[in-house]
Structures are given as structure tokens and as C-alpha cells.
Design a protein around this motif. Structure first.
Motif, PDB file in Angstrom:
ATOM      1  N   ILE A  36     -19.859  18.207 -14.719  1.00 37.87           N
ATOM      2  CA  ILE A  36     -19.246  19.212 -13.332  1.00 37.87           C
ATOM      3  C   ILE A  36     -19.462  18.617 -12.119  1.00 37.87           C
ATOM      4  O   ILE A  36     -18.909  18.655 -11.236  1.00 37.87           O
ATOM      5  N   PRO A  37     -20.896  18.188 -11.775  1.00 33.55           N
ATOM      6  CA  PRO A  37     -21.065  17.838 -10.424  1.00 33.55           C
ATOM      7  C   PRO A  37     -20.310  16.243 -10.294  1.00 33.55           C
ATOM      8  O   PRO A  37     -20.339  16.177  -8.915  1.00 33.55           O
ATOM      9  N   TRP A  76     -23.907  17.299  -4.272  1.00 41.47           N
ATOM     10  CA  TRP A  76     -23.307  18.610  -4.790  1.00 41.47           C
ATOM     11  C   TRP A  76     -24.587  19.294  -5.583  1.00 41.47           C
ATOM     12  O   TRP A  76     -24.238  20.732  -5.088  1.00 41.47           O
ATOM     13  N   VAL A  77     -25.136  18.935  -6.270  1.00 42.85           N
ATOM     14  CA  VAL A  77     -26.005  19.719  -7.142  1.00 42.85           C
ATOM     15  C   VAL A  77     -26.966  20.373  -5.983  1.00 42.85           C
ATOM     16  O   VAL A  77     -27.408  21.608  -5.934  1.00 42.85           O
ATOM     17  N   ASN A  78     -27.767  19.635  -4.920  1.00 38.28           N
ATOM     18  CA  ASN A  78     -28.467  20.137  -4.077  1.00 38.28           C
ATOM     19  C   ASN A  78     -27.735  21.143  -3.376  1.00 38.28           C
ATOM     20  O   ASN A  78     -28.387  22.280  -3.227  1.00 38.28           O
ATOM     21  N   GLU A  79     -26.671  21.002  -2.761  1.00 33.86           N
ATOM     22  CA  GLU A  79     -26.134  22.047  -1.758  1.00 33.86           C
ATOM     23  C   GLU A  79     -25.586  23.410  -2.663  1.00 33.86           C
ATOM     24  O   GLU A  79     -25.604  24.624  -2.327  1.00 33.86           O
ATOM     25  N   TYR A  80     -24.933  23.081  -3.688  1.00 27.14           N
ATOM     26  CA  TYR A  80     -23.927  24.163  -4.426  1.00 27.14           C
ATOM     27  C   TYR A  80     -24.615  24.569  -5.671  1.00 27.14           C
ATOM     28  O   TYR A  80     -24.623  25.740  -6.129  1.00 27.14           O
ATOM     29  N   ALA A  81     -25.343  23.843  -6.671  1.00 28.33           N
ATOM     30  CA  ALA A  81     -25.726  24.236  -7.740  1.00 28.33           C
ATOM     31  C   ALA A  81     -27.139  24.538  -7.701  1.00 28.33           C
ATOM     32  O   ALA A  81     -27.699  25.582  -8.267  1.00 28.33           O
ATOM     33  N   GLY A  82     -27.802  24.016  -6.798  1.00 29.89           N
ATOM     34  CA  GLY A  82     -29.376  24.156  -6.523  1.00 29.89           C
ATOM     35  C   GLY A  82     -29.898  25.667  -6.720  1.00 29.89           C
ATOM     36  O   GLY A  82     -30.850  25.983  -7.275  1.00 29.89           O
ATOM     37  N   ARG A 161     -25.886  27.914 -16.337  1.00 24.78           N
ATOM     38  CA  ARG A 161     -26.131  28.043 -14.902  1.00 24.78           C
ATOM     39  C   ARG A 161     -25.166  27.124 -14.281  1.00 24.78           C
ATOM     40  O   ARG A 161     -24.671  27.521 -12.967  1.00 24.78           O
ATOM     41  N   MET A 162     -24.851  25.827 -14.710  1.00 24.80           N
ATOM     42  CA  MET A 162     -23.910  24.982 -14.283  1.00 24.80           C
ATOM     43  C   MET A 162     -22.556  25.417 -14.232  1.00 24.80           C
ATOM     44  O   MET A 162     -21.760  25.482 -13.141  1.00 24.80           O
ATOM     45  N   CYS A 163     -22.219  26.445 -15.059  1.00 19.13           N
ATOM     46  CA  CYS A 163     -20.817  27.009 -15.229  1.00 19.13           C
ATOM     47  C   CYS A 163     -20.856  28.114 -13.942  1.00 19.13           C
ATOM     48  O   CYS A 163     -19.968  28.191 -13.290  1.00 19.13           O
ATOM     49  N   LEU A 164     -22.020  28.803 -13.811  1.00 13.78           N
ATOM     50  CA  LEU A 164     -21.883  29.812 -12.853  1.00 13.78           C
ATOM     51  C   LEU A 164     -21.836  29.037 -11.463  1.00 13.78           C
ATOM     52  O   LEU A 164     -20.941  29.368 -10.343  1.00 13.78           O
ATOM     53  N   ALA A 165     -22.401  28.115 -11.151  1.00 10.18           N
ATOM     54  CA  ALA A 165     -22.451  27.196  -9.905  1.00 10.18           C
ATOM     55  C   ALA A 165     -20.794  26.550  -9.811  1.00 10.18           C
ATOM     56  O   ALA A 165     -20.263  26.601  -8.824  1.00 10.18           O
ATOM     57  N   ALA A 166     -20.318  26.041 -10.892  1.00 11.91           N
ATOM     58  CA  ALA A 166     -18.875  25.560 -10.858  1.00 11.91           C
ATOM     59  C   ALA A 166     -17.905  26.590 -10.527  1.00 11.91           C
ATOM     60  O   ALA A 166     -16.939  26.420  -9.846  1.00 11.91           O
ATOM     61  N   ARG A 167     -18.071  27.720 -11.295  1.00  8.00           N
ATOM     62  CA  ARG A 167     -17.105  28.942 -10.862  1.00  8.00           C
ATOM     63  C   ARG A 167     -17.309  29.207  -9.241  1.00  8.00           C
ATOM     64  O   ARG A 167     -16.290  29.720  -8.674  1.00  8.00           O
ATOM     65  N   ASP A 168     -18.313  29.433  -8.917  1.00  7.74           N
ATOM     66  CA  ASP A 168     -18.675  29.784  -7.594  1.00  7.74           C
ATOM     67  C   ASP A 168     -18.317  28.744  -6.453  1.00  7.74           C
ATOM     68  O   ASP A 168     -17.423  29.235  -5.676  1.00  7.74           O
TER      69      ASP A 168
END
Length: 198
Positions: A36-37, A76-82, A161-168
Motif C-alpha cells: 500500500i505505501p 507516506w508512512v510517516n505522514e499518512y499512516a503513522g 491499520r494499513m487499510c484504515l490509513a489507505a482508505r483515509d
């Protein structure tokens, strides 16, 4: 979409991860989650490209700037999924930041590590588990041995949690970004043959 076109979209990828979780197909769920990232980093940071030591942009075979996939992924992980990877909402930092997630991605997808990791050259060893009951196993206990941090992660929670971050990310950015460029083109050859024979 015609019956011949069986392409997978970005949202299809998220739904497949969720289906894999529901079916307890942990390897498939984790492998897709860790991609995803890669997709989102390319969308969020197209300007992050590879450079030669002299600062000139590295070009690909088509003469286009070559993505710096690692940096895009980490940013991306730091800004959006963190925010989705904190033990508690009040935590200042996530337990799985961009660098750690990139390391986990590379180890799991390319080296099949993660379950037992004893590589002495790394500062972090991941130990994957299931049924931990929380996002990071042994939440009360941080194990650091000889300067190496051992992180026990629950596969289900990483994936959810990665799915939540991706949908968001998708909800906030799908109007201004071309997610369809990251769809996987797939042809249903049975339907294609039927259409040709008509």
C-alpha cells in the motif's frame, strides 16, 4: 466495466486485504498491506525521485525521472499512516514508522524474514505473530538486547491499520490524484474469447 475487463483498482486491493484477514490468510494479507505505501507514496510524492551523487536526476529507460520508491514509501508512512500505528492516540510517535515499515516490507517481501529475525546488522528485529489482542504484542514489555530493539507485531492489526490509513488517504485525495493509474490491468480471457466469437 465490461466483463472482459477484470482489472483491480486501489480499493479492490484494500478489499482483498480485508478478505484475506477474514479468511486468516496472513501471508497474503501482510504482503498486500506492505505494498500500500508503495502505491500511495508514488501518488503523494511524485517529485521524490532518485538522484546521482552529483545531484542530477536518474532517468528510467523511457527518459522519465526514476522514482525514489524507498523515500516515497517512508515519507507516506510517516505522514499518512503513522497516526494509525500508535499504541495510544496520545503517543507522540508511532511504534511502526516509515523506516521500520520499509525494513519490514523489504524483509518480508524479498527475504521472507519477520518471524524469526536474528540479523546482527540491524537495529530492529521484527517478530510477527497472530492473536496478540493488540497491535503490538507484549505492549508492556520493550525488549532491547545489545542495542537491538525487538518488536513483536500482530499481523492482523498491521493489515487492518494499513487499510484504515489507505482508505483515509484515498478519501482525502482521490479527487486530486490519479489513483486509476495504479490499477492493475487484467483481462478475463474466457469473457474476451466469448466476446470475440459473438
Amino acid at each position: 466495466m465490461s466483463k472482459v475487463d477484470a482489472s483491480f483498482t486501489f480499493l479492490d486491493r484494500i478489499e482483498e486485504i480485508e478478505s484475506n484477514i477474514a479468511d486468516r490468510r496472513w501471508q497474503s494479507a501482510l504482503a498486500l498491506s506492505l505494498t500500500i505505501p508503495d502505491i500511495c507514496g508514488g501518488i503523494a510524492y511524485p517529485e521524490v525521485v532518485r538522484r546521482h551523487r552529483d545531484g542530477k536526476i536518474v532517468l528510467d529507460k523511457k527518459g522519465m525521472p526514476s522514482r525514489d520508491v524507498g523515500r516515497q514509501y517512508i515519507e507516506w508512512v510517516n505522514e499518512y499512516a503513522g497516526p494509525f500505528f500508535k499504541k495510544n492516540e496520545t503517543d507522540e510517535k508511532p511504534y511502526l514508522n516509515g523506516s521500520r515499515c520499509w525494513q519490514l516490507r523489504c524483509e518480508f517481501l524479498h527475504q521472507n524474514k519477520g518471524f524469526v529475525n536474528e540479523d546482527e546488522g540491524l537495529d530492529v528485529h521484527f517478530h510477527l505473530g497472530i492473536n496478540c489482542g493488540c497491535s503490538i504484542c507484549d505492549i508492556e514489555e520493550v525488549t532491547v538486547v545489545d542495542g537491538v530493539e525487538n518488536i513483536r507485531l500482530d499481523i492482523e492489526q498491521i493489515c487492518l491499520r494499513m487499510c484504515l490509513a489507505a482508505r483515509d488517504f484515498f478519501e482525502k485525495h482521490h479527487d486530486e490524484n490519479a489513483f486509476e493509474l495504479y490499477a492493475t490491468p487484467v483481462i478475463d480471457y474466457v469473457e474476451w474469447k466469448k466476446a470475440k466469437d459473438i
